[in-house]
Design an enzyme around this catalytic site. Sequence first.
Site: not given
Ligand code: UT7
Length: 332
Positions: A116, A256, A286
């Site tokens: 990225c 980004h 992204n």
């Molecule tokens: O460009 C390269 C660099 N990449 C980035 O900068 C990405 C960085 N990360 C992120 O943008 C975020 O971490 C994500 C968008 C990927 C995830 O968001 P988050 O707020 O960190 O969520 P999380 O991974 O802590 O997950 C929270 C909950 C989980 O459920 P439980 O364990 O709390 O029951 C996930 O399983 O959200 C769930 N979850 C979803 N729910 C509905 C994860 N993905 C989804 C989804 N739809 N697509």
Amino acid sequence: MDKIRAMITGVQGYVPEYRLTNKELESLVETNDEWIVSRTGIKERRILKGENQGTSVMGAAAVKGLLEKTGTDPMDIELIICATVTPDMPFPAAANLIADQVGAKKSYSFDVSAACSGFLYALQLGSQFIQSGTHKKVIVVGADKMSAIVDYQDRTTCILFGDGAGAVLLEPTTEELGVMDAILKADGAGAPYLHMKAGGSRKPATAETLAAREHFAYQEGSTVFKFAVTNMAEVSAEVMERNNLTGDDIAWLVPHQANKRIIDATANRMGIGSSKVMMNIERYGNTTAGTIPLCLWEYESQLKKGDNLILAAFGGGFTWGSIYLKWGYDPK
Ligand code: UT7
């Protein structure tokens, strides 16, 4: 002798037509529009469809448009650098294929792999060739076909990524314009959190790696999120401090586009209001190396000569960085 700087003298983007909406993703994985929008800011992404359509097709479309709008003869291009982690094939470089497709027959070309942050790395690299006085016309492309390496069974990653490309033309100037300063960083210890498990020399493709779905991007999202928020803001603050810039001096932050929450946190930390932050994540998601040049392309008509821009990125590697540039021209 006056100092030579590398100035962006044109920018062009390309996104494929197909729109992958949150609604369609709801039919692929257990997710919903409300979750995706509130956690990421993304509503849809563009996807490159069709047989034998790789990243170079999008890169070449952006470069062709760039040559046209800047009235540049492809034969005058000396170097094309393409930032990508999704080249058409492991080799040759996507940049070689782009050069061929646009008729840049006198140009040499190579790829830069910095995920990225790839466009920032490539921009800094390209500007060095101009600053040294050896090159007069360098094209820097950021292009990724993320749909080729996204697992559409993994709801934590498939909602994030899209396909797209952007390209800029770099030319020399002796005015106080162009790339003024850059800080680029990397830490390979971040590899476990964002990588592709198989298909490289460590773990070549086998029936087992395919069955285990190891040829897709793997990400531990919340860990990457924390590093991204801290490092993108810190490196941007560092570049601003060493150039005696405050938030008030900045016309535009060009971040980004990984997650709207990361962008908002970075802007906050830098004291930059949301009206000065370039953002198109809602429509493209992204696109990895494509995000920053796609932003510049879409906001080009609002940019004025002398505007101070801070470009910032964080991504796989880990890699991150920030570039301070002074925009070189008024809207045409
Ligand atoms: O460009 C390269 C660099 N990449 C980035 O900068 C990405 C960085 N990360 C992120 O943008 C975020 O971490 C994500 C968008 C990927 C995830 O968001 P988050 O707020 O960190 O969520 P999380 O991974 O802590 O997950 C929270 C909950 C989980 O459920 P439980 O364990 O709390 O029951 C996930 O399983 O959200 C769930 N979850 C979803 N729910 C509905 C994860 N993905 C989804 C989804 N739809 N697509």
